[in-house]
Design an enzyme around this catalytic site. Structure first.
Site, PDB file in Angstrom:
ATOM      1  N   ARG A 111      -5.148  -7.623   5.146  1.00  0.00           N
ATOM      2  CA  ARG A 111      -6.360  -8.477   4.866  1.00  0.00           C
ATOM      3  C   ARG A 111      -6.987  -9.104   6.092  1.00  0.00           C
ATOM      4  NH1 ARG A 111      -2.313 -11.611   0.761  1.00  0.00           N
ATOM      5  NH2 ARG A 111      -1.332 -11.236   2.715  1.00  0.00           N
TER       6      ARG A 111
ATOM      7  N   HIS B 164      -5.065  -5.767  -3.671  1.00  0.00           N
ATOM      8  CA  HIS B 164      -4.326  -4.578  -3.990  1.00  0.00           C
ATOM      9  C   HIS B 164      -5.413  -3.557  -4.568  1.00  0.00           C
ATOM     10  CE1 HIS B 164      -0.731  -7.414  -4.334  1.00  0.00           C
ATOM     11  NE2 HIS B 164      -0.802  -6.683  -3.105  1.00  0.00           N
TER      12      HIS B 164
ATOM     13  N   LYS C 102      11.613 -12.332  -0.826  1.00  0.00           N
ATOM     14  CA  LYS C 102      11.089 -12.866  -2.254  1.00  0.00           C
ATOM     15  C   LYS C 102      12.089 -13.014  -3.382  1.00  0.00           C
ATOM     16  CE  LYS C 102       6.262 -11.398  -1.280  1.00  0.00           C
ATOM     17  NZ  LYS C 102       5.342 -10.735  -1.272  1.00  0.00           N
TER      18      LYS C 102
ATOM     19  N   SER D 215      -0.945 -12.666  -4.022  1.00  0.00           N
ATOM     20  CA  SER D 215      -0.420 -12.873  -5.234  1.00  0.00           C
ATOM     21  C   SER D 215       0.209 -14.524  -5.278  1.00  0.00           C
ATOM     22  CB  SER D 215       0.850 -11.828  -5.290  1.00  0.00           C
ATOM     23  OG  SER D 215       0.236 -10.550  -5.234  1.00  0.00           O
TER      24      SER D 215
HETATM   25  O1  PNS Z   1       4.313  -6.709  -1.475  1.00  0.00           O
HETATM   26  P1  PNS Z   1       5.261  -7.095  -0.426  1.00  0.00           P
HETATM   27  O2  PNS Z   1       6.451  -7.994  -0.756  1.00  0.00           O
HETATM   28  O3  PNS Z   1       4.629  -7.371   1.198  1.00  0.00           O
HETATM   29  O4  PNS Z   1       6.049  -5.571  -0.044  1.00  0.00           O
HETATM   30  C1  PNS Z   1       6.991  -5.573   0.657  1.00  0.00           C
HETATM   31  C2  PNS Z   1       8.047  -4.190   0.482  1.00  0.00           C
HETATM   32  C3  PNS Z   1       8.578  -4.380  -0.986  1.00  0.00           C
HETATM   33  C4  PNS Z   1       7.070  -3.039   0.681  1.00  0.00           C
HETATM   34  C5  PNS Z   1       9.321  -4.242   1.461  1.00  0.00           C
HETATM   35  O5  PNS Z   1       9.700  -5.365   1.412  1.00  0.00           O
HETATM   36  C6  PNS Z   1       9.742  -2.869   1.292  1.00  0.00           C
HETATM   37  O6  PNS Z   1       9.748  -1.834   1.795  1.00  0.00           O
HETATM   38  N1  PNS Z   1      11.205  -3.150   0.464  1.00  0.00           N
HETATM   39  C7  PNS Z   1      12.024  -2.236   0.210  1.00  0.00           C
HETATM   40  C8  PNS Z   1      13.266  -2.107   1.156  1.00  0.00           C
HETATM   41  C9  PNS Z   1      13.150  -1.701   2.443  1.00  0.00           C
HETATM   42  O7  PNS Z   1      12.985  -0.413   2.591  1.00  0.00           O
HETATM   43  N2  PNS Z   1      13.116  -2.672   3.530  1.00  0.00           N
HETATM   44  C10 PNS Z   1      12.983  -2.464   4.844  1.00  0.00           C
HETATM   45  C11 PNS Z   1      11.751  -2.548   5.339  1.00  0.00           C
HETATM   46  S1  PNS Z   1      11.325  -4.448   5.240  1.00  0.00           S
END
Ligand code: PNS
Length: 173
Positions: free
Chosen positions: A91, A16, A40, A128
């Site tokens: 990645r 990151h 998650k 992570s």
């Molecule tokens: O680090 P991550 O867990 O891969 O990040 C994913 C994240 C948090 C960016 C994604 O889940 C997200 O955008 N969450 C906010 C809710 C949302 O907009 N969901 C629709 C797209 S999946």
């Protein structure tokens, strides 16, 4: 042009940090935003406040990076902040399918563009999740995370390490 770097950051890794460092040289401003990932749910090691504290410490040296959090949809956050682009790190090819889907959905429901920055290959196997697992067994993660994450992981697992050491000592005796 500004960018939003959204993620779970549980905790922020060197991968990151690599993406963020590259982005900070390209964009006027980058906001690292801790968001909720439904996949998650209930699986976080660090609380939201802990993740924000780690991020503040890990990004303090950047002049054009700030930290934020939002509990709703990413596209709503983007509309509210008028922040420009979504930034995500890639990645390996394995990240691509998931990221492609989210990028398309975010453009469809919010007309927001996503840009990708490839993390350096030395971080391609760092996540992570893996860092949390290695740290939980007392393995060395110092290369894989910024110092703020490493200290937070040490504090988080201090009891586990102490119990393991006591157990090992008992086994030897
Ligand atoms: O680090 P991550 O867990 O891969 O990040 C994913 C994240 C948090 C960016 C994604 O889940 C997200 O955008 N969450 C906010 C809710 C949302 O907009 N969901 C629709 C797209 S999946």
């Amino acid at each position: 042009m500004n960018a939003v770097f959204p993620g779970s950051f549980d905790p922020i890794t060197s991968g990151h940090m690599d993406v963020l460092t590259r982005a900070s040289r390209i964009f006027d401003h980058v906001t690292v935003t801790v968001m909720h990932n439904a996949r998650k749910q209930g699986k976080h090691l660090f609380t939201l406040d802990e993740r924000l504290a780690i991020l503040h410490e890990a990004t303090a040296h950047f002049g054009n990076v700030s930290v934020d959090t939002f509990g709703g949809l990413l596209v709503d956050y983007m509309a509210q902040q008028q922040q420009g682009l979504i930034l995500r790190g890639l990645r390996a090819v394995s990240d691509y399918e998931y990221e492609l889907q989210i990028a398309h959905l975010n453009r469809q429901i919010g007309e927001v563009e996503t840009v990708f920055i490839m993390a350096a290959t030395r971080w391609s196997f760092v996540s992570s999740t893996m860092v949390r697992e290695i740290a939980s067994y007392g393995g060395d993660i110092s290369e894989m995370v910024p110092r703020a994450s490493a200290s937070a992981l040490r504090r988080k697992f201090a009891d586990v390490y102490a119990a393991r050491e006591a157990g090992q000592a008992a086994e030897v005796e």
